[in-house]
Write an enzyme that holds these catalytic residues in place. Sequence first.
Site, PDB file in Angstrom:
ATOM      1  CE  LYS A 225      46.469 -23.184  33.373  1.00 17.65           C
ATOM      2  NZ  LYS A 225      47.291 -24.349  33.207  1.00 17.65           N
TER       3      LYS A 225
HETATM    4  C1  LIG Z   1      46.935 -25.498  32.504  1.00 19.70           C
HETATM    5  C2  LIG Z   1      48.044 -26.415  32.133  1.00 19.70           C
HETATM    6  C3  LIG Z   1      47.912 -27.336  31.063  1.00 19.70           C
HETATM    7  C4  LIG Z   1      46.636 -27.512  30.268  1.00 19.70           C
HETATM    8  O1  LIG Z   1      46.317 -26.385  29.493  1.00 19.70           O
HETATM    9  P1  LIG Z   1      44.826 -26.224  28.885  1.00 19.70           P
HETATM   10  O2  LIG Z   1      44.809 -24.882  28.259  1.00 19.70           O
HETATM   11  O3  LIG Z   1      43.903 -26.358  30.050  1.00 19.70           O
HETATM   12  O4  LIG Z   1      44.645 -27.316  27.883  1.00 19.70           O
HETATM   13  C5  LIG Z   1      49.014 -28.107  30.738  1.00 19.70           C
HETATM   14  N1  LIG Z   1      50.170 -28.022  31.447  1.00 19.70           N
HETATM   15  C6  LIG Z   1      50.329 -27.165  32.479  1.00 19.70           C
HETATM   16  C7  LIG Z   1      51.613 -27.143  33.222  1.00 19.70           C
HETATM   17  C8  LIG Z   1      49.275 -26.326  32.876  1.00 19.70           C
HETATM   18  O5  LIG Z   1      49.438 -25.484  33.918  1.00 19.70           O
END
Ligand SMILES: *Cc1c(COP(=O)(O)O)cnc(C)c1O
Length: 458
Positions: free
Chosen positions: A108
């Site tokens: 993120k």
């Molecule tokens: C948010 C997240 C995901 C999923 O990503 P999306 O964009 O919601 O599909 C997968 N792994 C981790 C560690 C995350 O923080």
Amino acid sequence: MRYVSTRGDAPELGFSDVLLAGLASDGGLYVPEHWPTLEQPAEARTYAERAVEVMLPFVEPDIDEATLTKLCNDAYATFRHPAVVPLVQIDHRQWVLELFHGPTLAFKDVALQLVGRMFDHILAQRGERVTIVGATSGDTGSAAINAVAGCEHIDIVILYPLGRTSDVQRRQMTTVDQPNAHAVAVDGTFDDCQDLVKAMFNDADFRCRNNLSAVNSINWARVMAQVVYYVTASETFAEPVTFSVPTGNFGNVLAGWIAREMGAPIRDFIVASNTNDILTRFINDGEMTAREVVPTFSPSMDIQVSSNFERLLFEMNGRDGGMTAEQLMRFRSSGRLAVEPDQRAAYVTGHFRAAAFDDEATLAEIARVHGATGMLLDPHSATGTAAAAQFGSVEPNTIISLATADPAKFPDAVEQATGVRVGLPEHLADLFELEERTETVSNDLSTVEALVERLVQP
Ligand SMILES: *Cc1c(COP(=O)(O)O)cnc(C)c1O
């Protein structure tokens, strides 16, 4: 670039307004009115330089090239690896793209480090101030707080469920020592936190008085920032590649799909899920039916309704917003969404494959990769490599699995799988000594609203 809503009934906006609005006024999500074509990379260059080339068509004229360059350089200087998102080989044609070298150890950061700076830049230009409110089960909240801590034009209040995040996740939110950053524990579940945030947005007086804004995963700018690593990673190889993507809200897969629309050399996508496998069932059977959310070792993928899927649905419907709105309304009332065979043939077959892995299979995959290569994977990333191994065993294509979190963020599952206890990286080594700053509130809208108004600086 102008942006249109996936539900076809909101005003067209430019990039800055889309960034600050998050959701469109008709409840839809903003998408660019067309997909720009990628320019060839100019020379051997850095991640930040390529990021500017990829994103410029999406942000002009609101943000010019010099400004975007500065924002990208600053955002990606916070990463602890000179490649920003390094590629690591784990088998003959199997690679892992490590997206977790940012400040909070989850992918993120790649989007939010940039989006936070874009917010601050645009608000400074306009002489405005916003209060970002959000709910988190762990990763989004820490990434968002770290992205905007210290920003002059933003206050941020993140609600998290009391006692239900990991200690690392909570401390990454509560130990940020900046007057504009606030983590609040709600005596309730993640869903309660999310409902409180929605209720604050629906309280028109409160929303206006505090100039509420959001950076949740439906914000277009987050998807846009994620397009970049699909471009840079695929351009490393001579032949079009397959990406295997651990998925929750579908934002990450969608970013890959956009990179391919723009001309990046990508063959197809593998959508990896945990036990919450709504997307696996949709891709394999053509039908989407929501079930109860089951908690797993990969909590950021414990999602049943993948909000960013709406953007792909809009494309499948030939960019017909009315049709998309109607389909989603039926999904909400019946819990079931089916696509036509010709839509499936054009958008799903040959473009997306899917596989789901429960906790037991996830731990087995962490152990397998560790045994074969010495690499430690977190449980989210392991669903991606497990899916890549499953499909890769029968085809000669290069597959890049996205690693979305540092194993240090989920040490218990990693230890259970491998016997190895992972320590935090150096920049977080003192995380458990720092003082925590948090407030606890009951699951009650007026109490939470009063707290937000007290926390936000005048
Ligand atoms: C948010 C997240 C995901 C999923 O990503 P999306 O964009 O919601 O599909 C997968 N792994 C981790 C560690 C995350 O923080």
